[in-house]
Design a protein around this motif. Structure first.
Motif, PDB file in Angstrom:
ATOM      1  N   LYS A   1      10.545   5.253  12.677  1.00 53.12           N
ATOM      2  CA  LYS A   1      11.747   4.597  12.174  1.00 53.12           C
ATOM      3  C   LYS A   1      11.481   3.165  11.707  1.00 53.12           C
ATOM      4  O   LYS A   1      12.240   2.613  10.913  1.00 53.12           O
ATOM      5  N   SER A   2      10.431   2.550  12.216  1.00 55.49           N
ATOM      6  CA  SER A   2      10.117   1.172  11.819  1.00 55.49           C
ATOM      7  C   SER A   2       9.384   1.103  10.488  1.00 55.49           C
ATOM      8  O   SER A   2       9.259   0.026   9.902  1.00 55.49           O
ATOM      9  N   GLY A   3       8.880   2.240  10.037  1.00 54.42           N
ATOM     10  CA  GLY A   3       8.098   2.270   8.797  1.00 54.42           C
ATOM     11  C   GLY A   3       6.602   2.210   9.043  1.00 54.42           C
ATOM     12  O   GLY A   3       5.814   2.375   8.111  1.00 54.42           O
ATOM     13  N   GLU A   4       6.198   2.015  10.288  1.00 59.46           N
ATOM     14  CA  GLU A   4       4.761   1.902  10.589  1.00 59.46           C
ATOM     15  C   GLU A   4       4.003   3.179  10.242  1.00 59.46           C
ATOM     16  O   GLU A   4       2.954   3.132   9.574  1.00 59.46           O
ATOM     17  N   SER A   5       4.519   4.309  10.696  1.00 56.06           N
ATOM     18  CA  SER A   5       3.807   5.574  10.512  1.00 56.06           C
ATOM     19  C   SER A   5       3.524   5.850   9.038  1.00 56.06           C
ATOM     20  O   SER A   5       2.422   6.287   8.677  1.00 56.06           O
ATOM     21  N   LYS A   6       4.498   5.574   8.197  1.00 56.00           N
ATOM     22  CA  LYS A   6       4.338   5.798   6.759  1.00 56.00           C
ATOM     23  C   LYS A   6       3.421   4.741   6.148  1.00 56.00           C
ATOM     24  O   LYS A   6       2.544   5.045   5.326  1.00 56.00           O
ATOM     25  N   ALA A   7       3.599   3.500   6.550  1.00 55.70           N
ATOM     26  CA  ALA A   7       2.851   2.397   5.945  1.00 55.70           C
ATOM     27  C   ALA A   7       1.355   2.527   6.176  1.00 55.70           C
ATOM     28  O   ALA A   7       0.552   2.268   5.272  1.00 55.70           O
ATOM     29  N   VAL A   8       0.948   2.920   7.390  1.00 59.57           N
ATOM     30  CA  VAL A   8      -0.489   2.968   7.681  1.00 59.57           C
ATOM     31  C   VAL A   8      -1.178   4.168   7.042  1.00 59.57           C
ATOM     32  O   VAL A   8      -2.411   4.284   7.110  1.00 59.57           O
ATOM     33  N   LYS A   9      -0.403   5.042   6.410  1.00 63.62           N
ATOM     34  CA  LYS A   9      -0.987   6.150   5.655  1.00 63.62           C
ATOM     35  C   LYS A   9      -1.055   5.851   4.164  1.00 63.62           C
ATOM     36  O   LYS A   9      -1.616   6.622   3.395  1.00 63.62           O
ATOM     37  N   SER A  10      -0.494   4.706   3.763  1.00 62.48           N
ATOM     38  CA  SER A  10      -0.405   4.369   2.345  1.00 62.48           C
ATOM     39  C   SER A  10      -1.725   3.833   1.802  1.00 62.48           C
ATOM     40  O   SER A  10      -2.585   3.344   2.544  1.00 62.48           O
ATOM     41  N   ALA A  11      -1.863   3.909   0.471  1.00 57.51           N
ATOM     42  CA  ALA A  11      -3.062   3.376  -0.186  1.00 57.51           C
ATOM     43  C   ALA A  11      -3.142   1.861  -0.006  1.00 57.51           C
ATOM     44  O   ALA A  11      -4.246   1.308   0.135  1.00 57.51           O
ATOM     45  N   LEU A  12      -1.992   1.189   0.005  1.00 56.92           N
ATOM     46  CA  LEU A  12      -1.996  -0.263   0.184  1.00 56.92           C
ATOM     47  C   LEU A  12      -2.641  -0.642   1.514  1.00 56.92           C
ATOM     48  O   LEU A  12      -3.434  -1.578   1.594  1.00 56.92           O
ATOM     49  N   TRP A  13      -2.274   0.097   2.559  1.00 54.23           N
ATOM     50  CA  TRP A  13      -2.854  -0.167   3.886  1.00 54.23           C
ATOM     51  C   TRP A  13      -4.346   0.157   3.902  1.00 54.23           C
ATOM     52  O   TRP A  13      -5.166  -0.647   4.347  1.00 54.23           O
ATOM     53  N   LYS A  14      -4.697   1.334   3.406  1.00 56.09           N
ATOM     54  CA  LYS A  14      -6.092   1.786   3.473  1.00 56.09           C
ATOM     55  C   LYS A  14      -7.031   0.905   2.652  1.00 56.09           C
ATOM     56  O   LYS A  14      -8.231   0.829   2.952  1.00 56.09           O
ATOM     57  N   ASN A  15      -6.487   0.230   1.635  1.00 58.81           N
ATOM     58  CA  ASN A  15      -7.320  -0.639   0.798  1.00 58.81           C
ATOM     59  C   ASN A  15      -7.397  -2.078   1.302  1.00 58.81           C
ATOM     60  O   ASN A  15      -8.081  -2.907   0.688  1.00 58.81           O
ATOM     61  N   MET A  16      -6.705  -2.383   2.394  1.00 55.21           N
ATOM     62  CA  MET A  16      -6.798  -3.730   2.960  1.00 55.21           C
ATOM     63  C   MET A  16      -8.203  -3.964   3.505  1.00 55.21           C
ATOM     64  O   MET A  16      -8.831  -3.061   4.062  1.00 55.21           O
TER      65      MET A  16
END
Length: 330
Positions: free
Chosen positions: A277-292
């Motif tokens: 619900k916080s958006g964490e689960s979705k965010a850490v699967k995103s390309a933006l996260w993985k490319n950090m």
């Protein structure tokens, strides 16, 4: 990458916590037993009082309070750190218990008196406390009612001034000598961590981001004038430039879709509330996260929210320093 505690790390964390608690308890014992005149000074429950200057004015409190109620996590950390087990304390939310980073034996049997900023006054009164600790930002509207129940000591706010708040708590609890010992122990620990990270220059060259996904809100990137910001400063690490956008130095908020704004040499992240619900689960699967760069380097670490963002005291800070050393040293 999710951080995994190694046996050595667990030992360091347990040792640091035990050392603080044992030191405070040992000092308390020495203070009560070393007086050559049994009738001199203050004794437990002897009715002696002292005056504490607070944000609400001067408050007369027992020299050695026996039934303390605390209404926030910072106050709970302070009491436990100083060897005082409250009779009552608030929870951060309805579902949660007391912060898990605190030793279980130090929190079991503490009565739940409601949620932070919404304490149950009837439950508090039923405990017959002789001291209540909270802050103006949490309970200003209830100060008069709380003061009718027991002497009530408020600090102005929570978070950033946690070290100053601790000294107020120590004074109110009659534990000033123990408090000084705690402060000195923490300063030594922080200096050891700076050295473990390669010294002041190398530590400062390593940027660290503290990110917290919020259920029902935006992600917070914590600034320099926050609890975690001060602990990171004590560890000597650098901060990414984005934190200087933080309003009043506290936190800079971005949507989970802008998760890459959290990037730094190392990222420590968690959620307040449910990760989905916080958006964490979705965010850490995103390309933006993985490319950090932190993620690509294996330096993105999931941490405990209670510890990093809710503790606001010295017992929590010791454990955070241990985690920083474990993940960043070498």
């Amino acid at each position: 990458m999710t951080s995994t505690a190694t046996p050595a790390r667990r030992r360091r964390t347990a040792y640091a916590t035990a050392a603080v608690l044992a030191g405070a308890l040992a000092l308390a014992a020495c203070g009560s037993g070393a007086d050559p005149d049994p009738g001199a000074g203050k004794a437990a429950g002897d009715g002696g009082t002292h005056t504490v200057k607070t944000v609400m004015g001067e408050v007369k409190v027992p020299d050695d309070p026996q039934r303390v109620v605390v209404l926030d996590t910072g106050e709970l950390d302070s009491a436990i750190t100083l060897g005082v087990k409250p009779v009552g304390a608030t929870h951060a939310d309805v579902a949660g218990g007391f912060p898990g980073y605190l030793p279980k034996e130090k929190t079991e049997d503490i009565e739940n008196v409601g949620n932070i900023a919404a304490p149950n006054l009837e439950k508090i009164a039923a405990l017959k406390p002789d001291l209540i600790l909270s802050s103006k930002v949490r309970d200003a509207d209830r100060y008069d009612e709380l003061s009718k129940i027991a002497p009530t000591v408020f600090t102005e706010t929570t978070g950033y001034p946690w070290k100053e708040n601790f000294l107020v708590h120590a004074e109110a609890l009659g534990k000033e000598a123990e408090g000084k010992r705690v402060v000195a122990d923490y300063a030594r620990h922080a200096a050891e961590v700076v050295e473990a990270l390669g010294g002041k220059e190398k530590a400062a060259a390593t940027t660290v981001s503290a990110a917290r996904f919020i259920e029902g809100g935006d992600m917070r990137l914590y600034g320099r004038k926050s609890y975690i910001g001060t602990v990171l400063a004590d560890a000597g690490v650098g901060r990414p430039a984005v934190v200087d956008k933080a309003e009043d130095g506290f936190a800079y908020e971005v949507s989970p879709e802008q998760v890459d704004q959290a990037d730094a040499d190392a990222v420590f992240y968690t959620s307040f509330g449910d990760a989905a619900k916080s958006g964490e689960s979705k965010a850490v699967k995103s390309a933006l996260w993985k490319n950090m760069k932190a993620v690509e380097a294996g330096r993105a670490f999931h941490v405990d929210d209670d510890l990093w963002f809710m503790g606001m005291g010295y017992t929590a800070a010791h454990q955070i320093l241990d985690e920083l050393e474990a993940e960043l040293a070498g």
